[in-house]
Scaffold this active site. Structure first.
Site, short mmCIF file in Angstrom:
data_model
loop_
_atom_site.label_atom_id
_atom_site.label_comp_id
_atom_site.label_asym_id
_atom_site.label_seq_id
_atom_site.Cartn_x
_atom_site.Cartn_y
_atom_site.Cartn_z
N LYS A 133 32.69 34.96 -5.43
CA LYS A 133 33.33 35.86 -6.30
C LYS A 133 32.76 37.15 -6.57
CE LYS A 133 34.99 34.03 -8.97
NZ LYS A 133 36.25 33.48 -9.02
N GLY A 135 35.85 39.38 -4.39
CA GLY A 135 37.27 40.11 -4.50
C GLY A 135 37.25 39.69 -2.85
N THR A 136 36.82 38.91 -2.53
CA THR A 136 36.75 38.65 -1.31
C THR A 136 38.75 37.87 -0.71
OG1 THR A 136 36.10 36.18 -0.86
CG2 THR A 136 34.81 38.37 0.04
N ARG A 137 38.80 37.40 -1.70
CA ARG A 137 40.43 36.76 -1.63
C ARG A 137 41.23 37.84 -2.17
NH1 ARG A 137 44.14 33.58 0.84
NH2 ARG A 137 42.06 32.18 0.65
N SER A 222 30.04 35.63 -13.46
CA SER A 222 31.93 35.22 -12.29
C SER A 222 31.50 33.71 -12.11
CB SER A 222 32.49 35.71 -12.22
OG SER A 222 33.67 35.82 -11.65
N LYS A 339 42.21 33.45 -10.63
CA LYS A 339 41.68 34.60 -10.08
C LYS A 339 41.88 35.94 -11.61
CE LYS A 339 40.86 34.00 -6.15
NZ LYS A 339 39.53 33.57 -5.88
N ARG A 341 39.79 35.37 -15.06
CA ARG A 341 39.74 34.58 -15.70
C ARG A 341 39.13 35.39 -16.88
NH1 ARG A 341 37.97 31.16 -12.30
NH2 ARG A 341 39.19 29.39 -12.45
N HIS A 343 35.68 36.15 -18.63
CA HIS A 343 34.38 35.75 -18.27
C HIS A 343 33.72 35.65 -19.41
CE1 HIS A 343 33.80 38.13 -15.17
NE2 HIS A 343 34.37 37.15 -14.63
#
Length: 376
Positions: A133, A135-137, A222, A339, A341, A343
């Site tokens: 959560k 920001g790796t993607r 998150s 991604k 969404r 909170h």
């Protein structure tokens, strides 16, 4: 008498010429049939297409067979030389200056095509090891548009869940790459897995590590929001985050809290890797300045800065940047529905208590990595 002798001599000469011509033609035909069969048998790309021996050895048919076999041999030679030239040609193309959005897209597609045909499966040169959560993607999707990067799209979880399968299994998952390209994979749980640094170091001491970090309070919320979408019956965020909220006792055994104690996990990694082998991406700046953050990632990986401002636009609906539409596609590239969404709403007092809890961990983390992420 002389007339009979001359007539007999002419008949003998004609027969001799006929026999000689037939013999020469048969020899020529046999030679070319053997030549064609030899060429095709040695050309694996054209198995099953041998030159069949014809019943009639007419001049035009024979030349036709010879041309076909010669063409097959020429194609075989060209294929072999193309394999040798492919890698060097693509290196030069990827280094060419970019003047339009289409150029980098074309270069990426060409590199992918050549890599799939002539590349090899290699163990990764670089890993995105964390954090969940953070920001790796986004970092993975942004960096993989670079023509000199080939990345595995799924998370293999090799160094935490599948290590017993062995390095050969792990290598087999990787995309094919040229010698000039970087092989990359992403598994965010590596950063908080105690055994991961030792296992990765055992694979290669020179592996480059990318860690995407984010305000640990925002990251925890998150994380909880994602879990809640899958398990709506779980306790509230406050109940999970605190052992005793009135006393301010935070429950560090809860994974969503523990992940954000970055310095604790980093100290484990620094036992096996130099700090210079690690690059820390700001999850906040990745949203406000994606080109700047990705520029620094490219520098860290030793890549030419090809990914720039012109590749991004801000999607107001999702609340983060997306990749602009390449010329080869009808749609821009944004991250999935999971991604961005909204909170879960958390009381301000709870947020302040968690910020106070994380402050000493954050300060030590800033000092160690030499960056102030301004989370306080």
């Amino acid at each position: 008498m002389a007339h009979r002798f001359l007539s007999s001599a002419n008949r003998f000469s004609a027969r001799f010429a006929f026999i000689f011509t037939v013999s020469l033609s048969c020899t020529y035909l046999c030679y070319n049939i053997i030549f064609c069969r030899g060429t095709i048998m040695t050309n694996q790309g054209y198995e099953g297409k041998r030159c069949p021996p014809g019943k009639n050895a007419g001049g035009k048919k024979l030349l036709g067979k010879l041309d076909h076999c010669a063409l097959l041999k020429a194609r075989s030679t060209l294929d072999e030389s193309a394999a040798q030239r492919g890698a060097s040609d693509l290196r030069e193309q990827s280094k060419a200056p970019s003047s339009s959005d289409g150029h980098w897209t074309d270069a990426k597609l060409k590199n992918m095509s050549v890599a799939q045909k002539y590349g090899n499966k290699k163990l990764p040169n670089a890993l995105i090891v964390g954090v969940k959560k953070g920001g790796t993607r986004a970092v993975l999707e942004f960096i993989r548009i670079h023509p000199d990067v080939r990345a595995l799209g799924t998370e293999p979880h090799f160094f935490d869940r599948n290590y017993d399968r062995g390095l050969d299994w792990y290598r087999g998952l990787m995309p094919r790459t040229l010698d000039s390209q970087i092989t990359l994979e992403k598994t965010p749980s590596y950063f908080v897995t105690r055994e991961a640094p030792r296992r990765i170091s055992s694979m290669s001491h020179e592996t480059k590590l990318i860690v995407v970090v984010r305000n640990p309070v925002t990251r925890a919320i998150s994380d909880y929001t994602q879990t809640l979408s899958k398990k709506p019956d779980i306790p509230t965020f406050e109940e999970l985050a605190f052992k005793n909220r009135s006393l301010g006792l935070v429950d560090t055994s809860w994974n969503a809290i523990r992940i954000g104690m970055y310095i604790v996990h980093l100290e484990n990694w620094l036992q096996y890797f130099r700090l210079s082998q690690m690059h820390f991406v700001s999850g906040e700046r990745l949203i406000t300045d994606p080109a700047g953050e990705m520029g620094r990632v490219q520098d860290f990986l030793g890549l030419k800065r090809i990914i720039t401002d012109k590749h991004f636009y801000f999607n107001r609906t999702k609340g983060f940047p997306c990749l602009k539409k390449p010329e080869s596609s009808s749609q821009p590239r944004c991250l999935g529905k999971s991604k961005g969404r909204t909170h879960v709403q958390i009381e301000e007092e709870v947020i302040e208590q968690l910020q106070e809890f994380y402050r000493p961990f954050n300060i030590k983390f800033y000092e160690t990595v030499g960056q102030d992420f301004k989370w306080d």
